[in-house]
Design a protein around this motif. Structure first.
Motif, PDB file in Angstrom:
ATOM      1  N   ASN A 145       0.524  14.123   1.514  1.00  0.00           N
ATOM      2  CA  ASN A 145      -0.580  14.363   0.580  1.00  0.00           C
ATOM      3  C   ASN A 145      -1.458  13.112   0.503  1.00  0.00           C
ATOM      4  OD1 ASN A 145      -2.273  15.453  -1.282  1.00  0.00           O
ATOM      5  ND2 ASN A 145      -0.787  15.549  -2.956  1.00  0.00           N
ATOM      6  N   HIS A 146      -2.114  12.820   1.622  1.00  0.00           N
ATOM      7  CA  HIS A 146      -2.971  11.633   1.731  1.00  0.00           C
ATOM      8  C   HIS A 146      -3.908  11.854   2.898  1.00  0.00           C
ATOM      9  CE1 HIS A 146      -4.106   7.570   0.793  1.00  0.00           C
ATOM     10  NE2 HIS A 146      -3.018   7.335   0.080  1.00  0.00           N
ATOM     11  N   PHE A 147      -4.914  10.935   3.050  1.00  0.00           N
ATOM     12  CA  PHE A 147      -5.823  11.052   4.199  1.00  0.00           C
ATOM     13  C   PHE A 147      -5.454  10.094   5.321  1.00  0.00           C
ATOM     14  CE2 PHE A 147      -7.796   7.958   1.347  1.00  0.00           C
ATOM     15  CZ  PHE A 147      -8.149   6.930   2.207  1.00  0.00           C
ATOM     16  N   LEU A 148      -4.378   9.299   5.115  1.00  0.00           N
ATOM     17  CA  LEU A 148      -3.883   8.421   6.172  1.00  0.00           C
ATOM     18  C   LEU A 148      -2.368   8.345   6.083  1.00  0.00           C
ATOM     19  CD1 LEU A 148      -3.074   5.554   4.606  1.00  0.00           C
ATOM     20  CD2 LEU A 148      -5.516   5.175   4.699  1.00  0.00           C
ATOM     21  N   CYS A 149      -1.771   7.745   7.114  1.00  0.00           N
ATOM     22  CA  CYS A 149      -0.313   7.616   7.144  1.00  0.00           C
ATOM     23  C   CYS A 149       0.101   6.415   6.304  1.00  0.00           C
ATOM     24  CB  CYS A 149       0.170   7.476   8.587  1.00  0.00           C
ATOM     25  SG  CYS A 149       0.007   8.999   9.534  1.00  0.00           S
ATOM     26  N   ASP A 150       0.209   6.659   5.013  1.00  0.00           N
ATOM     27  CA  ASP A 150       0.559   5.627   4.060  1.00  0.00           C
ATOM     28  C   ASP A 150       2.082   5.533   3.950  1.00  0.00           C
ATOM     29  OD1 ASP A 150      -0.739   3.922   1.766  1.00  0.00           O
ATOM     30  OD2 ASP A 150       1.003   4.896   0.873  1.00  0.00           O
ATOM     31  N   PRO A 151       2.635   4.332   3.836  1.00  0.00           N
ATOM     32  CA  PRO A 151       4.101   4.185   3.848  1.00  0.00           C
ATOM     33  C   PRO A 151       4.805   4.840   2.668  1.00  0.00           C
ATOM     34  CG  PRO A 151       3.015   2.099   3.328  1.00  0.00           C
ATOM     35  CD  PRO A 151       1.956   3.023   3.837  1.00  0.00           C
ATOM     36  N   PRO A 188       8.404  -3.824   8.412  1.00  0.00           N
ATOM     37  CA  PRO A 188       8.374  -2.592   7.599  1.00  0.00           C
ATOM     38  C   PRO A 188       8.062  -1.338   8.409  1.00  0.00           C
ATOM     39  CG  PRO A 188       6.463  -3.973   7.109  1.00  0.00           C
ATOM     40  CD  PRO A 188       7.383  -4.786   7.948  1.00  0.00           C
ATOM     41  N   VAL A 189       7.216  -1.454   9.435  1.00  0.00           N
ATOM     42  CA  VAL A 189       6.869  -0.277  10.236  1.00  0.00           C
ATOM     43  C   VAL A 189       8.093   0.237  10.991  1.00  0.00           C
ATOM     44  CG1 VAL A 189       5.521   0.552  12.197  1.00  0.00           C
ATOM     45  CG2 VAL A 189       4.421  -0.847  10.459  1.00  0.00           C
ATOM     46  N   TYR A 231       0.422  -1.313  -3.990  1.00  0.00           N
ATOM     47  CA  TYR A 231       1.494  -1.562  -3.030  1.00  0.00           C
ATOM     48  C   TYR A 231       2.573  -2.536  -3.457  1.00  0.00           C
ATOM     49  CZ  TYR A 231      -1.247   1.125   0.231  1.00  0.00           C
ATOM     50  OH  TYR A 231      -1.926   2.140   0.841  1.00  0.00           O
ATOM     51  N   VAL A 232       2.416  -3.228  -4.572  1.00  0.00           N
ATOM     52  CA  VAL A 232       3.509  -4.102  -5.003  1.00  0.00           C
ATOM     53  C   VAL A 232       4.675  -3.263  -5.507  1.00  0.00           C
ATOM     54  CG1 VAL A 232       4.201  -5.877  -6.654  1.00  0.00           C
ATOM     55  CG2 VAL A 232       1.998  -6.058  -5.495  1.00  0.00           C
ATOM     56  N   SER A 233       4.368  -2.125  -6.159  1.00  0.00           N
ATOM     57  CA  SER A 233       5.422  -1.241  -6.687  1.00  0.00           C
ATOM     58  C   SER A 233       5.232   0.176  -6.163  1.00  0.00           C
ATOM     59  CB  SER A 233       5.381  -1.214  -8.217  1.00  0.00           C
ATOM     60  OG  SER A 233       5.533  -2.517  -8.726  1.00  0.00           O
ATOM     61  N   PRO A 234       5.820   0.506  -5.000  1.00  0.00           N
ATOM     62  CA  PRO A 234       5.627   1.840  -4.439  1.00  0.00           C
ATOM     63  C   PRO A 234       6.168   2.955  -5.309  1.00  0.00           C
ATOM     64  CG  PRO A 234       7.336   0.659  -3.228  1.00  0.00           C
ATOM     65  CD  PRO A 234       6.705  -0.319  -4.166  1.00  0.00           C
ATOM     66  N   GLY A 235       7.081   2.656  -6.204  1.00  0.00           N
ATOM     67  CA  GLY A 235       7.629   3.696  -7.064  1.00  0.00           C
ATOM     68  C   GLY A 235       6.972   3.726  -8.434  1.00  0.00           C
ATOM     69  N   SER A 236       5.753   3.178  -8.532  1.00  0.00           N
ATOM     70  CA  SER A 236       5.117   3.041  -9.840  1.00  0.00           C
ATOM     71  C   SER A 236       4.585   4.358 -10.384  1.00  0.00           C
ATOM     72  CB  SER A 236       3.979   2.020  -9.754  1.00  0.00           C
ATOM     73  OG  SER A 236       3.084   2.365  -8.731  1.00  0.00           O
ATOM     74  N   GLY A 237       4.533   5.404  -9.573  1.00  0.00           N
ATOM     75  CA  GLY A 237       4.196   6.727 -10.070  1.00  0.00           C
ATOM     76  C   GLY A 237       2.734   6.959 -10.360  1.00  0.00           C
ATOM     77  N   HIS A 238       1.831   6.354  -9.556  1.00  0.00           N
ATOM     78  CA  HIS A 238       0.412   6.646  -9.736  1.00  0.00           C
ATOM     79  C   HIS A 238       0.146   8.097  -9.336  1.00  0.00           C
ATOM     80  CE1 HIS A 238      -0.249   2.377 -10.254  1.00  0.00           C
ATOM     81  NE2 HIS A 238       0.324   2.137  -9.096  1.00  0.00           N
ATOM     82  N   PRO A 239      -0.720   8.808 -10.064  1.00  0.00           N
ATOM     83  CA  PRO A 239      -1.088  10.167  -9.651  1.00  0.00           C
ATOM     84  C   PRO A 239      -1.620  10.164  -8.222  1.00  0.00           C
ATOM     85  CG  PRO A 239      -1.923   9.683 -11.850  1.00  0.00           C
ATOM     86  CD  PRO A 239      -1.363   8.401 -11.311  1.00  0.00           C
TER      87      PRO A 239
END
Length: 321
Positions: free
Chosen positions: A182-188, A166-167, A266-274
């Motif tokens: 818009n995060h504090f780490l390099c999230d995928p 994945p990387v 992380y199971v659903s990256p498009g799940s739309g969490h705020p």
């Protein structure tokens, strides 16, 4: 731009040399407060996990597979938090909050590799408890030095091998701006959202990888402890039941902390969490959980508490029964 170009070569459009990690936008005073709080948590996490590593290393009574796995798990926690927290602390005091392209994906790789390794070590520890409690007579013959050393190597190496796919896929996506994460780490997930093209194959591979790893390891752990609980309930001795349940309760508490928040994210990256919820949940499993683990494993374990007193030079006379 209103739409993303679909067939863009990554070599032609990767004009971004660095990313901006927004972290937790706030006033300078609040940034200093966040810095202080996270510094305390990071220091306590390092001290707690390092104490367990030293206790397992120095106390010969803990030179058993269960404690060797626990010592490696604590060392893994140190590596896990160190991939993200120092950079987050630096960003609290920085005005630029930038991270180079290579550094960003290096952080991504190590953070998720150590995270996967944690999942594998939780499986290994569950398997060890299953053998020790369900097959106590065969345990010394099965859990040989060769086997537990092999399991340790397996636990450390698997994450680094699996996370390459994945990387590499996400790093080869075209990035042509904007470059603010818009995060504090390099999230995928935010990294994929910054790409100039919407690569459904990469998203599918990433989601499938997460689903198989998380659900697979979680079910393995769940089945192992289900068999352990059945075996414990059949024990005639109340003392044996209490000791077995005490050990398993500690392991299950860590499993719950680790998987409870990660599966949502992380199971659903498009799940739309705020976005703010994503940051808080990520902060919980990447910073807070490693702080709790030493407490969970040591508070209800007499051998570990005795070894920790020895490490800190406050050992009291212990009469072994």
């Amino acid at each position: 731009m209103s739409s993303k170009p679909m067939n863009v070569s990554s070599t032609e459009t990767n004009s971004i040399s660095h990313f901006i990690l927004m972290g937790f936008p706030s006033s300078p005073e609040m940034q200093l407060l966040y810095f202080g709080l996270c510094s305390v948590v990071y220091t306590l996490t390092l001290m707690g996990n390092a104490a367990i590593v030293c206790a397992v290393q120095w106390d010969r009574r803990l030179h058993t597979p269960m404690y060797i796995f626990l010592g490696n798990f604590s060392l893994l926690e140190i590596c896990y938090v160190t991939t993200t927290v120092p950079n987050m602390l630096a960003n609290f005091l920085s005005t630029s909050k930038s991270i180079s392209f290579v550094s960003c994906f290096t952080q991504f790789y190590f953070f998720f590799s150590f995270g996967c390794d944690e999942g594998f070590f939780l499986c290994i520890m569950a398997f060890d408890r299953y053998l020790a409690i369900c097959h106590p007579l065969y345990y010394p013959c099965i859990m040989t030095k060769q086997l537990y050393n092999g399991l340790v190597i397996f636990g450390w190496s698997c994450g680094f091998i699996l996370c390459l796919i994945p990387v590499v896929l996400i790093s080869r996506l075209p990035y042509c701006g904007p470059n603010t994460i818009n995060h504090f780490l390099c999230d995928p997930v935010p990294l994929m959202l910054l790409s100039c093209s919407e690569d459904t194959i990469t998203q599918f591979v990433y989601s499938t990888f997460n689903a198989i790893f998380m659900i697979g390891t979680f079910l393995f752990i769940l089945c192992s402890y289900a068999l352990v609980i059945v075996a414990v309930l059949r024990m005639p001795s109340a003392t044996s039941k209490h000791k077995a349940f005490s050990t398993c309760a500690s392991h299950l508490a860590v499993v719950t902390l680790f998987y409870g928040s990660i599966m949502v994210m992380y199971v659903s990256p498009g799940s739309g969490h705020p976005v703010q919820v994503q940051k808080i949940v990520t902060l919980f499993y990447s910073v807070i959980t490693p702080l709790f683990n030493p407490l969970i494993y040591s508070l209800r374990n007499k051998e570990m508490k005795a070894a920790l007193r020895k490490v800190f030079g406050t050992e009291m006379p212990v009469h072994k029964i």
